[in-house]
Design a protein around this motif. Structure first.
Motif, PDB file in Angstrom:
ATOM      1  N   SER A   1      56.556  58.564  51.303  1.00 22.34           N
ATOM      2  CA  SER A   1      57.906  58.015  51.454  1.00 22.34           C
ATOM      3  C   SER A   1      58.217  56.924  50.432  1.00 22.34           C
TER       4      SER A   1
ATOM      5  N   LYS B   1      57.126  57.052  47.263  1.00 25.14           N
ATOM      6  CA  LYS B   1      57.074  57.644  45.930  1.00 25.14           C
ATOM      7  C   LYS B   1      58.365  57.446  45.137  1.00 25.14           C
ATOM      8  N   PRO B   2      59.555  57.433  45.781  1.00 25.04           N
ATOM      9  CA  PRO B   2      60.783  57.188  45.017  1.00 25.04           C
ATOM     10  C   PRO B   2      60.771  55.877  44.225  1.00 25.04           C
TER      11      PRO B   2
ATOM     12  N   ASP C   1      59.322  56.855  41.116  1.00 26.33           N
ATOM     13  CA  ASP C   1      60.249  57.715  40.383  1.00 26.33           C
ATOM     14  C   ASP C   1      61.329  56.896  39.668  1.00 26.33           C
ATOM     15  N   ILE C   2      61.835  55.862  40.345  1.00 27.20           N
ATOM     16  CA  ILE C   2      62.865  55.001  39.746  1.00 27.20           C
ATOM     17  C   ILE C   2      62.315  54.318  38.490  1.00 27.20           C
TER      18      ILE C   2
ATOM     19  N   ASN D   1      61.974  56.886  35.686  1.00 26.25           N
ATOM     20  CA  ASN D   1      63.273  57.287  35.157  1.00 26.25           C
ATOM     21  C   ASN D   1      63.842  56.230  34.207  1.00 26.25           C
TER      22      ASN D   1
END
Length: 412
Positions: free
Chosen positions: A36, A38-39, A42-43, A46
């Motif tokens: 949960s 992991k975003p 990812d941010i 990115n």
């Protein structure tokens, strides 16, 4: 004061290690439920992917646009480039051989990690896609990093040969380079959180077996690095001037080596290197060109880490680093990493992005490579910085002849 300076120089590294450590503990405790967070990783990725494109463009093009076109430096620059490329490739090949002798075996379930699927292409189509793009907007994709670098080189040379009419654009490139470097520094402030979240995810999904892969990678890097530092630097010094040169090199390389480890920066080691190579008897005109350029273009330590990162990522994704085309591409990436990352904050990450682009790997391949880069940074800096000194001796040998030591003011 010295302890405070060392802590300040390594603060970024320590924060990253702290984030990785906390992430590891969280992953071990909560297991797969940690997906949960992991975003957060990812941010971070990115942001890094987005900023790295203009950064590479400005860094490469501005560096070439500001080259001194003096004919007097022609021979020196030619020999310098050959020496830099030679030592970079030797360190990379040594690491490849070591990775075959001491392999990092696949231990993770490759099926859990996504791979980018690509259609089978001919060699010609692969080369075309690797080096160029069909539309200008495609140059901004992280999948086309090599094409971006080639385009940046062409823009840099075009600016250089435009002379006075290109001065305004040259200033724009230099200014853009400074702005993008600051942007990368800002984004890397999120590194401990982003990498920590990704490491928590990896440990939670794959378990403690992940540590075995990293431990082997670190053992491989520090083993090869130490061997290269002692044996090959001694060999290079011998080629430069025999046993006398060996004695002179190691006697005057102590302060630069300690400075490199203490500052964790090749740029910060330049003053110590300039003083050290002068005491080694290297002519001033060679020292004043080789050391500053070497601090950004000559990275033996980064060459070794580039190969280790490729080996680790290939192990995690179940790929085989044995095919001739794969090996040649790895060596090419290594050379480009050494050139591109110089003078860029956290420049090693540029090489990792290039690796992902060249091998068509998914974004999940970046965090493991970044973690390896973080953990090997002290040894990499030592090799990068002090490698310039022995390279300067080699350049003196090939420009001034075998008696260059006697011509200079040797401190022996």
């Amino acid at each position: 004061m010295e302890k405070n300076n060392i802590l300040k120089n390594y603060s970024g590294l320590l924060w990253l290690l702290a984030g990785i450590t906390v992430g590891s503990i969280v992953g071990l405790i909560f297991g797969k439920s940690v997906e949960s967070i992991k975003p957060l990783g990812d941010i971070f990725l990115n942001l890094l992917f987005t900023a790295v494109i203009p950064l590479v463009f400005f860094a490469v093009s501005s560096a070439i646009a500001n080259i001194d076109r003096s004919k007097k430096l022609g021979k020196l620059l030619t020999i310098m480039v050959l020496v830099f490329l030679g030592t970079i490739l030797i360190s990379a090949i040594l690491t490849l051989v070591a990775s075959w002798v001491f392999p990092i075996h696949q231990q993770l379930a490759a099926g859990n990690l996504p791979e980018e699927t690509t259609k089978i292409q001919s060699v010609g189509e692969q080369m075309t896609q690797l080096f160029t793009v069909g539309e200008f907007y495609e140059i901004g994709s992280r999948k086309n990093m090599l094409a971006l670098i080639i385009f940046s080189v062409l823009v840099g040379f075009s600016t250089l040969y435009a002379e006075e009419s290109g001065e305004g654009f040259k200033k724009f490139l230099v200014s853009g380079n400074e702005v993008m470097k600051k942007l990368i520094i800002l984004i890397m402030k999120l590194g401990p959180i982003g990498l920590g979240a990704y490491f928590a995810y990896q440990v939670g999904v794959f378990g403690p077996q992940l540590f075995g892969t990293y431990a082997k990678a670190l053992g491989l890097y520090y083993g090869v690095g130490a061997f290269y530092f002692v044996v090959f630097f001694t060999l290079y010094a011998f080629i430069a001037g025999g046993f006398k040169a060996i004695k002179i090199f190691w006697k005057n390389n102590i302060v630069p080596a300690l400075t490199a480890i203490g500052t964790c920066s090749s740029i910060a080691t330049i003053p110590a290197n300039l003083d050290g190579t002068t005491k080694m008897g290297v002519p001033a005109y060679i020292t004043n060109v080789t050391i500053p350029l070497g601090s950004t273009l000559h990275k033996d330590g980064s060459s070794i880490s580039s190969i280790v990162k490729i080996v680790v990522v290939f192990a995690i994704f179940g790929k085989d680093l044995a095919h001739v085309d794969t090996i040649i591409l790895a060596l090419g990436i290594t050379v480009l990493v050494s050139i591109v990352e110089g003078g860029i904050p956290n420049g090693g990450y540029i090489g990792e992005l290039l690796m992902i682009s060249a091998y068509q790997l998914p974004p999940e391949a970046l965090p493991p490579a970044m973690i390896i880069g973080t953990l090997v940074d002290p040894m990499a800096t030592l090799l990068n910085a002090t490698g310039d000194n022995v390279a300067a001796m080699l350049i003196a040998r090939f420009t001034e002849g075998k008696n260059w030591i006697e011509k200079g003011d040797s401190s022996s």
